[in-house]
Scaffold this active site. Sequence first.
Site, PDB file in Angstrom:
ATOM      1  N   ARG A 100      -9.018  19.740 -21.045  1.00  0.00           N
ATOM      2  CA  ARG A 100      -7.622  19.301 -21.209  1.00  0.00           C
ATOM      3  C   ARG A 100      -7.572  18.509 -22.502  1.00  0.00           C
ATOM      4  NH1 ARG A 100      -3.575  16.545 -16.855  1.00  0.00           N
ATOM      5  NH2 ARG A 100      -3.528  18.739 -16.262  1.00  0.00           N
ATOM      6  N   HIS A 127       0.093  25.247 -20.184  1.00  0.00           N
ATOM      7  CA  HIS A 127      -0.555  24.780 -18.947  1.00  0.00           C
ATOM      8  C   HIS A 127      -0.735  26.008 -18.029  1.00  0.00           C
ATOM      9  CE1 HIS A 127      -2.114  22.213 -15.999  1.00  0.00           C
ATOM     10  NE2 HIS A 127      -1.077  21.482 -15.681  1.00  0.00           N
ATOM     11  N   GLN A 130      -1.655  25.846 -14.088  1.00  0.00           N
ATOM     12  CA  GLN A 130      -0.542  25.406 -13.249  1.00  0.00           C
ATOM     13  C   GLN A 130       0.465  26.538 -13.032  1.00  0.00           C
ATOM     14  OE1 GLN A 130       0.233  22.006 -11.974  1.00  0.00           O
ATOM     15  NE2 GLN A 130       1.595  23.291 -10.764  1.00  0.00           N
ATOM     16  N   ASP A 218      10.163  19.446 -15.064  1.00  0.00           N
ATOM     17  CA  ASP A 218       8.957  18.688 -15.394  1.00  0.00           C
ATOM     18  C   ASP A 218       9.416  17.390 -16.070  1.00  0.00           C
ATOM     19  OD1 ASP A 218       6.318  17.987 -15.876  1.00  0.00           O
ATOM     20  OD2 ASP A 218       6.022  19.379 -17.543  1.00  0.00           O
ATOM     21  N   CYS A 258       5.498  20.519 -11.318  1.00  0.00           N
ATOM     22  CA  CYS A 258       4.021  20.510 -11.359  1.00  0.00           C
ATOM     23  C   CYS A 258       3.450  19.152 -10.973  1.00  0.00           C
ATOM     24  CB  CYS A 258       3.537  20.939 -12.732  1.00  0.00           C
ATOM     25  SG  CYS A 258       3.975  19.804 -14.058  1.00  0.00           S
ATOM     26  N   ARG A 286      -3.267  24.927  -6.346  1.00  0.00           N
ATOM     27  CA  ARG A 286      -4.053  24.838  -7.581  1.00  0.00           C
ATOM     28  C   ARG A 286      -5.525  25.092  -7.271  1.00  0.00           C
ATOM     29  NH1 ARG A 286      -2.334  21.566 -11.708  1.00  0.00           N
ATOM     30  NH2 ARG A 286      -4.115  22.479 -12.800  1.00  0.00           N
TER      31      ARG A 286
HETATM   32  N1  NVA Z   1       4.263  18.528 -19.253  1.00  0.00           N
HETATM   33  C1  NVA Z   1       3.413  17.569 -18.605  1.00  0.00           C
HETATM   34  C2  NVA Z   1       2.609  18.221 -17.537  1.00  0.00           C
HETATM   35  C3  NVA Z   1       1.719  17.304 -16.747  1.00  0.00           C
HETATM   36  C4  NVA Z   1       0.897  18.014 -15.729  1.00  0.00           C
HETATM   37  C5  NVA Z   1       2.511  16.897 -19.620  1.00  0.00           C
HETATM   38  O1  NVA Z   1       1.996  17.593 -20.504  1.00  0.00           O
HETATM   39  O2  NVA Z   1       2.336  15.678 -19.559  1.00  0.00           O
HETATM   40  N1   CP Z   2       0.125  19.140 -12.529  1.00  0.00           N
HETATM   41  C1   CP Z   2      -0.974  18.624 -13.111  1.00  0.00           C
HETATM   42  O1   CP Z   2      -1.622  19.260 -13.951  1.00  0.00           O
HETATM   43  O2   CP Z   2      -1.310  17.382 -12.677  1.00  0.00           O
HETATM   44  P1   CP Z   2      -2.424  16.404 -13.259  1.00  0.00           P
HETATM   45  O3   CP Z   2      -1.923  15.935 -14.607  1.00  0.00           O
HETATM   46  O4   CP Z   2      -2.535  15.319 -12.257  1.00  0.00           O
HETATM   47  O5   CP Z   2      -3.698  17.187 -13.419  1.00  0.00           O
END
Ligand code: NVA
Ligand code: CP
Length: 302
Positions: A100, A127, A130, A218, A258, A286
Site C-alpha cells: 500500500r 484500490h 477492494q 467513500d 469501503c 475482503r
Molecule cells: N479512498 C480512501 C480509501 C480508504 C480505504 C483512501 O485512499 O484513503
Molecule cells: N477499505 C480499506 O481498504 O480499509 P483499510 O484502509 O482499513 O485497509
Amino acid sequence: MKKRDFLSISDLSMGEISTLFERARAFKKGNITKSLEGKSVVLIFEKASTRTRLSFEVGISALGGHPVILSTETSQMGRGEPIKDTARILSGYCDGIVLRTYEHFRIEELAQWASVPVINALTDLLHPCQVLSDCFTLQEQLGSIKGKKIAWIGDGNNMANSWIDAAGLFGFELMLACPKGYDPDNELLKKALKKGSSIKIVRDAKLAAKDAIAINTDVWASMGWEAEKEVRKKAFANFQVDQNLMKLASSNAVFMHCLPAYRGLEVSDDVLEGKQSIVWEQAKNRLYVQEAILEFLIGKKG
Ligand code: NVA
Ligand code: CP
C-alpha cells in the site's frame, strides 16, 4: 512461467475473475486449502490500514503461508533505499509482495523489478482488491450485475478509478456524480470509454442515484489529502448519501462504502447503519477474495 501481478482489476480477464470468485465462495464456506504452505508473503503499508492489512495477514496464515510485516519506518525503505533495490532483495526471501503506497508509479516500479508477484493494497490511483471484492459482494447480494446501473457519489478517487476499471469487465453501467474539480483519472476514463465501457460523469448526485442497484461512496478526503479536508467539506456539501438519495435508487438497492466512513459527511448515520447497507459484508468478503487472489498468484500450481 512469467509471474503475474495484481496492480489493477484490468490485469485479470473475466474468466479468471469468475474462477477467483468460485474459490472465494468455497473459502467463505470454510473449504480452505493450504495452497501457500511453505511460502512467505511480505506486507508493506506506507499508509494506514485496518481491513486490508488484517485480511491479508489472516488470509495468508489461513492458506498455510507466513505473512511478514515490513514497516517502512524501521526498514531501509524509510531511509530512501531505492524501490528497485528493495524489490530484488525481497524477491530473494519471499514469494509475494503486498504494497500500500502513495504514487502509483511506486508499485509499478516494484512490480517491474520484483521477480515475485506484487499485489496492490491501494495506491493514490487504484484500490483493486477492494473493488474486486465489492463486485463479489454485489453479485452475492443481487445476482448478475451485467447491464445494471451502479452509482458512485463523491470524490473521483482511487476507489472511483477502480470502479471505472471494473465497469467494462463486468459490463455494468457506471454513473459517477462528482463535484467539478474532483473527477476520476482522465486517462483511465478515456481508456475505459475507448474499450466501450458504459460510464458517465455527472454533477448531480440525484441523477446518479436514480434507479441504481447500488449506491457507493467513500471519504471526501482520502489518505494524503487530509490538508484539504475543510475545502472539500464545502465542495462536497451536496454529495452526502442520505435517506432521500437512497429513496431515488431501485427499491432493493444496496448502500456500499469501503470504510472507514465519516458519518455526517459522505454518508448519514441512518444510511450506514440502515437495512440497505452492506458495508460489514463488504469488509468481511475482503478476506475470501484476497485469499483467492493470493492462491491464484502465489499458490502452488497443479
Ligand atoms: N479512498 C480512501 C480509501 C480508504 C480505504 C483512501 O485512499 O484513503
Ligand atoms: N477499505 C480499506 O481498504 O480499509 P483499510 O484502509 O482499513 O485497509
